[in-house]
Design an enzyme around this catalytic site. Structure first.
Site, PDB file in Angstrom:
ATOM      1  N   ALA A  41       0.793  -1.230   0.000  1.00 34.67           N
ATOM      2  CA  ALA A  41       0.000   0.000   0.000  1.00 34.67           C
ATOM      3  C   ALA A  41       0.828   1.284   0.000  1.00 34.67           C
ATOM      4  O   ALA A  41       0.488   2.232  -0.733  1.00 34.67           O
ATOM      5  CB  ALA A  41      -0.981  -0.009   1.168  1.00 34.67           C
ATOM      6  N   TYR A  84     -13.837  -4.323   7.056  1.00 40.11           N
ATOM      7  CA  TYR A  84     -13.854  -3.923   5.651  1.00 40.11           C
ATOM      8  C   TYR A  84     -15.221  -3.343   5.285  1.00 40.11           C
ATOM      9  O   TYR A  84     -15.310  -2.331   4.575  1.00 40.11           O
ATOM     10  CB  TYR A  84     -13.566  -5.122   4.738  1.00 40.11           C
ATOM     11  CG  TYR A  84     -12.252  -5.829   4.992  1.00 40.11           C
ATOM     12  CD1 TYR A  84     -11.133  -5.137   5.446  1.00 40.11           C
ATOM     13  CD2 TYR A  84     -12.127  -7.193   4.759  1.00 40.11           C
ATOM     14  CE1 TYR A  84      -9.928  -5.779   5.666  1.00 40.11           C
ATOM     15  CE2 TYR A  84     -10.925  -7.857   4.964  1.00 40.11           C
ATOM     16  CZ  TYR A  84      -9.831  -7.145   5.429  1.00 40.11           C
ATOM     17  OH  TYR A  84      -8.644  -7.790   5.644  1.00 40.11           O
ATOM     18  N   HIS A 105     -10.618 -10.968  -3.362  1.00 44.62           N
ATOM     19  CA  HIS A 105     -10.883  -9.848  -4.262  1.00 44.62           C
ATOM     20  C   HIS A 105     -12.329  -9.796  -4.729  1.00 44.62           C
ATOM     21  O   HIS A 105     -12.953  -8.732  -4.708  1.00 44.62           O
ATOM     22  CB  HIS A 105      -9.964  -9.927  -5.485  1.00 44.62           C
ATOM     23  CG  HIS A 105      -8.557  -9.523  -5.207  1.00 44.62           C
ATOM     24  ND1 HIS A 105      -7.631  -9.289  -6.207  1.00 44.62           N
ATOM     25  CD2 HIS A 105      -7.895  -9.314  -4.050  1.00 44.62           C
ATOM     26  CE1 HIS A 105      -6.472  -8.951  -5.674  1.00 44.62           C
ATOM     27  NE2 HIS A 105      -6.605  -8.970  -4.360  1.00 44.62           N
ATOM     28  N   LYS A 123      -3.842  -6.485  -8.941  1.00 50.69           N
ATOM     29  CA  LYS A 123      -3.824  -7.655  -9.814  1.00 50.69           C
ATOM     30  C   LYS A 123      -3.386  -8.882  -8.995  1.00 50.69           C
ATOM     31  O   LYS A 123      -2.704  -8.719  -7.964  1.00 50.69           O
ATOM     32  CB  LYS A 123      -2.902  -7.419 -11.015  1.00 50.69           C
ATOM     33  CG  LYS A 123      -1.460  -7.036 -10.645  1.00 50.69           C
ATOM     34  CD  LYS A 123      -0.628  -8.251 -10.301  1.00 50.69           C
ATOM     35  CE  LYS A 123       0.485  -7.896  -9.369  1.00 50.69           C
ATOM     36  NZ  LYS A 123       1.066  -9.093  -8.719  1.00 50.69           N
TER      37      LYS A 123
END
Length: 415
Positions: A41, A84, A105, A123
């Site tokens: 990040a 989340y 994901h 990705k």
């Protein structure tokens, strides 16, 4: 000496973040939230955000609240959410950066779409082609697009000036072979998430840049994976996960490609190979001399060194071999070779006519963030993008390789 100073200064500015402009008014800012206190990040979002006047990172959430708080304190992120879901639901977040393990994901990307959040998705986008279609061509995406939501799979190398200069030197209709190598030293331990099948791990997933590069060069999809040799983790580790792969492909018109990637290389191999992409073209007639009854052919080879992180260092080598021959009978008259090297640390150096501010020390991720913000703001960008069909094709290519290797395709935890 001057070039060495320039190199060292660029590295210094990369390490320190360089110039950080004042932020736009609050109502013009794109407020990012990060799902997971991921190691990538800072490189992929936090530093680029500090260099962008219209972006701020406002929130983070992790499974471990203490870890999230430590991460937030280190990177001066003001809000820590307990989950989340809470982050995605928040009206203090406009866009989400999703660097969770691959198998998570799909679930959380769909939730971002449902909540109308712009999404920068690490990705590989999901676990397999079917899941990619579920995400990028499903009802949630259709509704999100109507609301102006922007989604981007984070193939950051695609956005840098040097890569786009490299593409401009290619003659796509006459490319016959592409070779890509991505040799990394042992950066991750054996129990890393990259080597867990249940988390949709594997080298072909993590180093999927190799597939992306080939597809971007050909601007086409492979017809067949002709071979795929893998080396897998050893018991008691997960034998369903590859750490090294060598794959060959057939593209339309009989063109070929070779891709190789490993997480178990050495530093010597890594530094020696310089992460090369080599593109070979067929011989083409570039001029004729009717009076002499001769024609001149050119056979081009273009190699880009260090395609992943060009701001550290890169070089593009162009080798053109010329042959003059008789049109009747093909007798060779003359032959010579011309070699040239190029680089482009900024848009200005690329000479591609892109009228955009850029700095030599900007990370590839900064160029990616620029493109993402331009889309959200409805501005004309540089032309570089990764759309949903591209992301679907990417997962299709990974599935083809896993099937050829005999390993199972990856699957997300839930849908």
């Amino acid at each position: 000496m001057a070039s060495l100073f320039s190199l060292l200064n660029r590295w210094r500015l990369m390490a320190t973040g360089g110039h950080q402009p004042p932020k736009a008014p609050e109502n013009q800012l794109i407020r990012f939230g990060i799902l997971g206190a991921a190691n990538i990040a800072p490189l992929a979002l936090i530093t680029p955000a500090s260099q962008h006047p219209e972006v701020t990172v406002t929130a983070v959430a992790a499974r471990d609240r203490a870890k999230a708080e430590k991460f937030a304190k280190k990177h001066k992120i003001p809000i820590v959410f307990d989950s989340y879901q809470e982050l995605i639901d928040s009206d203090q977040v406009d866009a989400v950066y999703l660097p969770l393990p691959n198998a998570l994901h799909l679930e959380w990307a769909l939730e971002c779409l449902r909540k109308g959040k712009h999404l920068l998705l690490e990705k590989p986008s999901v676990g397999n082609e079917e899941e990619a279609r579920r995400l990028f061509a499903g009802p949630e995406m259709e509704e999100a697009r109507r609301k102006g939501v922007v989604v981007l799979e984070a193939f950051h190398y695609r956005f840098q000036p040097a890569w786009n200069l490299f593409l401009s030197l290619l003659d796509r209709p006459n490319i016959v072979d592409v070779d890509v190598s991505l040799i990394l030293p042992v950066l991750f331990p054996d129990d890393d998430i990259r080597f867990h099948y249940d988390l949709a791990g594997g080298a072909m997933m993590d180093l999927t840049y190799t597939n992306s590069v080939v597809r971007a060069i050909y601007s086409a999809e492979p017809e067949e994976c002709t071979s795929c040799e893998v080396q897998t983790m050893k018991p008691p580790l997960d034998e369903r996960c590859d750490h090294t792969f060598r794959t060959t492909w057939r593209f339309p018109g009989g063109a070929t490609a070779s891709t190789m990637g490993t997480h178990r290389g050495t530093w010597i191999q890594h530094l020696k190979t310089n992460l090369p992409v080599t593109v070979k073209h067929r011989a083409v007639v570039i001029s004729t001399d009717e009076e002499k009854g001769e024609e001149t052919l050119r056979t081009r080879k273009v190699t880009m060194h260090n395609f992943m992180m060009t701001m550290i260092w890169h070089r593009i080598d162009i080798q053109d071999e010329f042959v003059v021959r008789k049109k009747e009978g093909g007798e060779e008259v003359k032959r010579w070779t011309v070699k040239e090297s190029k680089k482009a640390y900024t848009w200005q150096e690329s000479n591609l006519g892109v009228n955009r501010k850029s700095e030599s020390y900007w990370l590839t991720y900064k160029y990616q963030l620029d493109a993402f913000v331009d889309r959200i703001k409805g501005r004309e960008g540089t032309g570089a993008w990764v759309d949903g069909e591209d992301s679907i094709g990417q997962m299709r290519m990974i599935d083809m390789a896993y099937r050829k290797s005999g390993l199972p395709i990856r699957v997300s935890k839930s849908t």
